[in-house]
Design a protein around this motif. Structure first.
Motif, PDB file in Angstrom:
ATOM      1  N   PRO A  35       0.816  -1.217   0.000  1.00  0.00           N
ATOM      2  CA  PRO A  35       0.000   0.000   0.000  1.00  0.00           C
ATOM      3  C   PRO A  35       0.851   1.270   0.000  1.00  0.00           C
ATOM      4  O   PRO A  35       0.460   2.269  -0.607  1.00  0.00           O
ATOM      5  CB  PRO A  35      -0.816  -0.100   1.291  1.00  0.00           C
ATOM      6  N   GLN A  36       1.991   1.244   0.652  1.00  0.00           N
ATOM      7  CA  GLN A  36       2.866   2.417   0.651  1.00  0.00           C
ATOM      8  C   GLN A  36       3.276   2.751  -0.784  1.00  0.00           C
ATOM      9  O   GLN A  36       3.327   3.914  -1.170  1.00  0.00           O
ATOM     10  CB  GLN A  36       4.096   2.169   1.529  1.00  0.00           C
ATOM     11  N   LEU A  37       3.543   1.713  -1.578  1.00  0.00           N
ATOM     12  CA  LEU A  37       3.893   1.905  -2.987  1.00  0.00           C
ATOM     13  C   LEU A  37       2.674   2.305  -3.817  1.00  0.00           C
ATOM     14  O   LEU A  37       2.714   3.272  -4.572  1.00  0.00           O
ATOM     15  CB  LEU A  37       4.496   0.621  -3.566  1.00  0.00           C
ATOM     16  N   ALA A  38       1.574   1.552  -3.682  1.00  0.00           N
ATOM     17  CA  ALA A  38       0.383   1.790  -4.504  1.00  0.00           C
ATOM     18  C   ALA A  38      -0.226   3.167  -4.241  1.00  0.00           C
ATOM     19  O   ALA A  38      -0.764   3.788  -5.156  1.00  0.00           O
ATOM     20  CB  ALA A  38      -0.661   0.700  -4.252  1.00  0.00           C
ATOM     21  N   LEU A  39      -0.127   3.648  -3.008  1.00  0.00           N
ATOM     22  CA  LEU A  39      -0.709   4.943  -2.654  1.00  0.00           C
ATOM     23  C   LEU A  39       0.232   6.106  -2.959  1.00  0.00           C
ATOM     24  O   LEU A  39      -0.127   7.257  -2.745  1.00  0.00           O
ATOM     25  CB  LEU A  39      -1.105   4.958  -1.176  1.00  0.00           C
ATOM     26  N   GLY A  40       1.422   5.811  -3.437  1.00  0.00           N
ATOM     27  CA  GLY A  40       2.334   6.864  -3.874  1.00  0.00           C
ATOM     28  C   GLY A  40       3.154   7.514  -2.776  1.00  0.00           C
ATOM     29  O   GLY A  40       3.570   8.659  -2.905  1.00  0.00           O
ATOM     30  N   PHE A  41       3.411   6.789  -1.689  1.00  0.00           N
ATOM     31  CA  PHE A  41       4.289   7.336  -0.652  1.00  0.00           C
ATOM     32  C   PHE A  41       5.744   7.316  -1.122  1.00  0.00           C
ATOM     33  O   PHE A  41       6.527   8.168  -0.754  1.00  0.00           O
ATOM     34  CB  PHE A  41       4.155   6.550   0.656  1.00  0.00           C
ATOM     35  N   TYR A  42       6.111   6.305  -1.909  1.00  0.00           N
ATOM     36  CA  TYR A  42       7.445   6.275  -2.495  1.00  0.00           C
ATOM     37  C   TYR A  42       7.445   5.444  -3.768  1.00  0.00           C
ATOM     38  O   TYR A  42       6.535   4.678  -4.026  1.00  0.00           O
ATOM     39  CB  TYR A  42       8.504   5.788  -1.504  1.00  0.00           C
ATOM     40  N   GLU A  43       8.473   5.661  -4.575  1.00  0.00           N
ATOM     41  CA  GLU A  43       8.626   4.956  -5.845  1.00  0.00           C
ATOM     42  C   GLU A  43       9.213   3.570  -5.608  1.00  0.00           C
ATOM     43  O   GLU A  43      10.058   3.396  -4.724  1.00  0.00           O
ATOM     44  CB  GLU A  43       9.570   5.724  -6.786  1.00  0.00           C
ATOM     45  N   ILE A  69       5.259  -1.904  -9.483  1.00  0.00           N
ATOM     46  CA  ILE A  69       3.974  -2.513  -9.190  1.00  0.00           C
ATOM     47  C   ILE A  69       2.882  -1.628  -9.761  1.00  0.00           C
ATOM     48  O   ILE A  69       3.018  -0.416  -9.821  1.00  0.00           O
ATOM     49  CB  ILE A  69       3.753  -2.751  -7.678  1.00  0.00           C
ATOM     50  N   GLN A  70       1.822  -2.254 -10.203  1.00  0.00           N
ATOM     51  CA  GLN A  70       0.670  -1.553 -10.763  1.00  0.00           C
ATOM     52  C   GLN A  70      -0.578  -2.213 -10.216  1.00  0.00           C
ATOM     53  O   GLN A  70      -0.572  -3.409  -9.995  1.00  0.00           O
ATOM     54  CB  GLN A  70       0.686  -1.620 -12.291  1.00  0.00           C
ATOM     55  N   PRO A  71      -1.627  -1.501 -10.038  1.00  0.00           N
ATOM     56  CA  PRO A  71      -1.763  -0.066 -10.224  1.00  0.00           C
ATOM     57  C   PRO A  71      -1.194   0.701  -9.038  1.00  0.00           C
ATOM     58  O   PRO A  71      -1.170   0.195  -7.911  1.00  0.00           O
ATOM     59  CB  PRO A  71      -3.278   0.132 -10.322  1.00  0.00           C
ATOM     60  N   ARG A  72      -0.754   1.933  -9.324  1.00  0.00           N
ATOM     61  CA  ARG A  72      -0.240   2.790  -8.258  1.00  0.00           C
ATOM     62  C   ARG A  72      -0.385   4.248  -8.655  1.00  0.00           C
ATOM     63  O   ARG A  72      -0.535   4.570  -9.824  1.00  0.00           O
ATOM     64  CB  ARG A  72       1.192   2.460  -7.903  1.00  0.00           C
ATOM     65  N   ILE A  73      -0.336   5.111  -7.651  1.00  0.00           N
ATOM     66  CA  ILE A  73      -0.415   6.545  -7.869  1.00  0.00           C
ATOM     67  C   ILE A  73       0.979   7.040  -8.221  1.00  0.00           C
ATOM     68  O   ILE A  73       1.942   6.773  -7.497  1.00  0.00           O
ATOM     69  CB  ILE A  73      -0.975   7.250  -6.610  1.00  0.00           C
ATOM     70  N   GLN A  74       1.071   7.726  -9.366  1.00  0.00           N
ATOM     71  CA  GLN A  74       2.352   8.232  -9.843  1.00  0.00           C
ATOM     72  C   GLN A  74       2.221   9.710 -10.181  1.00  0.00           C
ATOM     73  O   GLN A  74       1.180  10.097 -10.691  1.00  0.00           O
ATOM     74  CB  GLN A  74       2.768   7.474 -11.108  1.00  0.00           C
ATOM     75  N   PRO A  75       3.231  10.507  -9.964  1.00  0.00           N
ATOM     76  CA  PRO A  75       4.477  10.193  -9.272  1.00  0.00           C
ATOM     77  C   PRO A  75       4.229  10.058  -7.769  1.00  0.00           C
ATOM     78  O   PRO A  75       3.200  10.486  -7.254  1.00  0.00           O
ATOM     79  CB  PRO A  75       5.358  11.415  -9.574  1.00  0.00           C
ATOM     80  N   ALA A  76       5.171   9.463  -7.096  1.00  0.00           N
ATOM     81  CA  ALA A  76       5.054   9.210  -5.661  1.00  0.00           C
ATOM     82  C   ALA A  76       5.328  10.496  -4.889  1.00  0.00           C
ATOM     83  O   ALA A  76       6.466  10.821  -4.588  1.00  0.00           O
ATOM     84  CB  ALA A  76       6.021   8.110  -5.246  1.00  0.00           C
ATOM     85  N   GLU A  77       4.256  11.216  -4.607  1.00  0.00           N
ATOM     86  CA  GLU A  77       4.377  12.484  -3.876  1.00  0.00           C
ATOM     87  C   GLU A  77       3.443  12.538  -2.668  1.00  0.00           C
ATOM     88  O   GLU A  77       3.263  13.581  -2.062  1.00  0.00           O
ATOM     89  CB  GLU A  77       4.060  13.650  -4.819  1.00  0.00           C
ATOM     90  N   THR A  78       2.843  11.402  -2.316  1.00  0.00           N
ATOM     91  CA  THR A  78       1.891  11.354  -1.207  1.00  0.00           C
ATOM     92  C   THR A  78       2.608  11.571   0.117  1.00  0.00           C
ATOM     93  O   THR A  78       3.649  10.968   0.367  1.00  0.00           O
ATOM     94  CB  THR A  78       1.154   9.997  -1.195  1.00  0.00           C
ATOM     95  N   LYS A  79       2.053  12.431   0.943  1.00  0.00           N
ATOM     96  CA  LYS A  79       2.597  12.679   2.292  1.00  0.00           C
ATOM     97  C   LYS A  79       1.710  12.059   3.360  1.00  0.00           C
ATOM     98  O   LYS A  79       2.186  11.582   4.380  1.00  0.00           O
ATOM     99  CB  LYS A  79       2.722  14.188   2.561  1.00  0.00           C
ATOM    100  N   ALA A  80       0.394  12.102   3.152  1.00  0.00           N
ATOM    101  CA  ALA A  80      -0.572  11.539   4.098  1.00  0.00           C
ATOM    102  C   ALA A  80      -1.859  11.207   3.356  1.00  0.00           C
ATOM    103  O   ALA A  80      -2.142  11.773   2.304  1.00  0.00           O
ATOM    104  CB  ALA A  80      -0.848  12.516   5.237  1.00  0.00           C
ATOM    105  N   VAL A  81      -2.625  10.279   3.923  1.00  0.00           N
ATOM    106  CA  VAL A  81      -3.897   9.866   3.349  1.00  0.00           C
ATOM    107  C   VAL A  81      -4.946   9.932   4.452  1.00  0.00           C
ATOM    108  O   VAL A  81      -4.732   9.413   5.547  1.00  0.00           O
ATOM    109  CB  VAL A  81      -3.819   8.423   2.792  1.00  0.00           C
ATOM    110  N   ARG A  82      -6.055  10.589   4.153  1.00  0.00           N
ATOM    111  CA  ARG A  82      -7.177  10.602   5.104  1.00  0.00           C
ATOM    112  C   ARG A  82      -8.075   9.424   4.781  1.00  0.00           C
ATOM    113  O   ARG A  82      -8.488   9.245   3.633  1.00  0.00           O
ATOM    114  CB  ARG A  82      -7.974  11.893   4.992  1.00  0.00           C
TER     115      ARG A  82
END
Length: 170
Positions: free
Chosen positions: A36-44, A50-63
Motif C-alpha cells: 500500500p505504501q507503494l500503490a498509494l504513492g508514498f514512495y517509488e 507494481i501496478q496499479p499505483r499513484i504516480q508520481p510518488a508524492e503522497t505525504k498523508a492519506v485521510r
C-alpha cells in the motif's frame, strides 16, 4: 476527529475500520505493509514496478474516513449490491488481478483514471483484515459517488415499490 491508528495497521484494515466510523490521517509509517505504501504513492518502487499505483510518488498523508470531501469513495458491498448500483449508475468496469486489492484496485485505479472500479480484493485483505468471501469493493471518485447518491435518492423518491416496501438495501 481525525487521528492516528494506535499502531501501524494494514491499509485494508484501516479501510475496514473507517467503514465502522473511524477517521484516520495516516502517513507512510502508519501503514504496516509495503504494497500500500507503494500503490498509494508514498514512495517509488526501487526494484520492481507494481501496478496499479499513484504516480508520481508524492503522497505525504492519506485521510481514511468520512465520505464528504474525499478523493475516492470505497464501498464494501455484496455482488448483488454492485449489480443494483450498476442498474442505477450505468455500466461499471472491473479492473482487477487479485493483488493490491484495496490499495491498488480500489484506491489507485479510480484516483488515477477518474472512473469507478470493482475490486474482488486480494488474499491478504480476506485473511488478515477480515473481509468476507461475499464482499467486494466498488470505488469511485467523490464526484461520481455524489452523482450516484443523487440518482439513488431520486429513484427512491420517484420509484421503488408502490407499497413503500424496501426493495433494495443500497
Amino acid at each position: 476527529a481525525k487521528g492516528k491508528p494506535p499502531k501501524p495497521l494494514r491499509y485494508s484494515q484501516l479501510i475496514r475500520d473507517a467503514a465502522q466510523g473511524k477517521d484516520f490521517l495516516v502517513e507512510e509509517k502508519d501503514i504496516s505493509d509495503a504494497n500500500p505504501q507503494l500503490a498509494l504513492g508514498f514512495y517509488e518502487p526501487k526494484y520492481l514496478d507494481i501496478q496499479p499505483r499513484i504516480q508520481p510518488a508524492e503522497t505525504k498523508a492519506v485521510r481514511i474516513g468520512p465520505v464528504e470531501g474525499s478523493d475516492v469513495v470505497l464501498m464494501i458491498l455484496t455482488p448483488k449490491q454492485v449489480m443494483e448500483i450498476a442498474q442505477i449508475y450505468g455500466p461499471i468496469e472491473a479492473k482487477f488481478q487479485g493483488e493490491l486489492g484495496v490499495e491498488g484496485e480500489a484506491t489507485a485505479v479510480p484516483y488515477t483514471t477518474g472512473k469507478p472500479n470493482v475490486s474482488f480484493l486480494c488474499n491478504s485483505a480476506r485473511l488478515l483484515a477480515g473481509y468476507k468471501d461475499s464482499e467486494v469493493i466498488l470505488s469511485m471518485p467523490y464526484a461520481e459517488a455524489k452523482n450516484l447518491a443523487e440518482k439513488i435518492e431520486t429513484k427512491t423518491r420517484h420509484g421503488g415499490a408502490l407499497c413503500g416496501c424496501l426493495v433494495s438495501d443500497i
